[in-house]
Design a protein around this motif. Sequence first.
Motif, mmCIF file in Angstrom:
data_model
loop_
_atom_site.group_PDB
_atom_site.id
_atom_site.type_symbol
_atom_site.label_atom_id
_atom_site.label_comp_id
_atom_site.label_asym_id
_atom_site.label_seq_id
_atom_site.Cartn_x
_atom_site.Cartn_y
_atom_site.Cartn_z
ATOM 1 N N MET A 129 -4.993 0.444 -90.361
ATOM 2 C CA MET A 129 -5.212 -0.701 -91.238
ATOM 3 C C MET A 129 -4.524 -0.497 -92.578
ATOM 4 O O MET A 129 -3.936 -1.434 -93.142
ATOM 5 C CB MET A 129 -6.708 -0.948 -91.409
ATOM 6 C CG MET A 129 -7.380 -1.506 -90.155
ATOM 7 S SD MET A 129 -9.095 -2.021 -90.410
ATOM 8 C CE MET A 129 -9.928 -0.422 -90.422
ATOM 9 N N PHE B 242 -11.650 -4.248 -91.715
ATOM 10 C CA PHE B 242 -10.953 -5.003 -90.681
ATOM 11 C C PHE B 242 -10.940 -6.492 -90.995
ATOM 12 O O PHE B 242 -9.916 -7.165 -90.838
ATOM 13 C CB PHE B 242 -11.593 -4.749 -89.317
ATOM 14 C CG PHE B 242 -10.873 -5.422 -88.190
ATOM 15 C CD1 PHE B 242 -9.532 -5.162 -87.951
ATOM 16 C CD2 PHE B 242 -11.524 -6.322 -87.362
ATOM 17 C CE1 PHE B 242 -8.845 -5.791 -86.915
ATOM 18 C CE2 PHE B 242 -10.861 -6.947 -86.328
ATOM 19 C CZ PHE B 242 -9.511 -6.683 -86.107
ATOM 20 N N GLY C 281 -10.471 -6.096 -81.313
ATOM 21 C CA GLY C 281 -9.776 -6.336 -82.569
ATOM 22 C C GLY C 281 -8.328 -6.722 -82.389
ATOM 23 O O GLY C 281 -7.743 -7.397 -83.244
#
Length: 258
Positions: free
Chosen positions: A37, A89, A114
């Motif tokens: 991320m 996220f 995800g």
Amino acid sequence: MELTAPNGTLLLRSEAAVLTVTLARPREQNSITPALMADLHDALDRAEADPACRVVVLRAQGPAFCSGMDLHAAAGSTDDLAAHGGERFLGLLKRLTTVERVVVSCVDGRASGGGVGVVAASDFAYATPASQFGLPEALWGLLPCCVLPFLIRRVGFQRAYTMTLSTLPIDAAEAARRGLVDEVAEDPGPALRRLLVRATKLDPTTIGDLKRYFRRMWIVSDEMEAEALREFGRLMTSPVARERITAFATGQRMPWER
């Protein structure tokens, strides 16, 4: 020129008006970790810092586009994930929908959890016939809390609901029928080139204005985001999720195996 992202999870290639970002953890099925991320945010920073860049293309190495949460990492840090993982996220997905560049996901393989969220939060999505899309979270005692606001925006309430409840994957053709992807082709190159003809002529501020305006027109509000994070935190610390994630991480036991 190809560069490696700071944490080594991505490969970056800048060419004319396009920054191509390739997820480069094929052995881990390009699962989502804090490092991944952070690298994706860094890539978006690069795109925004380049006045010539108009489009960010997301690709992946290996047979999985993105398998969602890294369950091996999650097994040892459910409390941290409950407290901060969802926020990180959700922040990434939100940024994909607000960054002043056109974001395109080119999927060739499996997108789960995800990974579906990344596709749903992209402005455009192209897939090869070999691609599959699924939300298996309920099998683990979880829900795709952070994914659903963006998936509902993309495909509608009922389709997102049944995809979550059934946990069954859908193929690329069905994903196109549901609106999750825009086009299915063995080679997404022609579709991408057609898009670039117009996208490269847009001013970045106009792209940003458009994204912000459409966000105000839709139901993804601060209150919805807060509810998604509360529910994610609750489920990540639940006994069911803890037991099933730990069993997988320590013994490769799937949640339906007893």
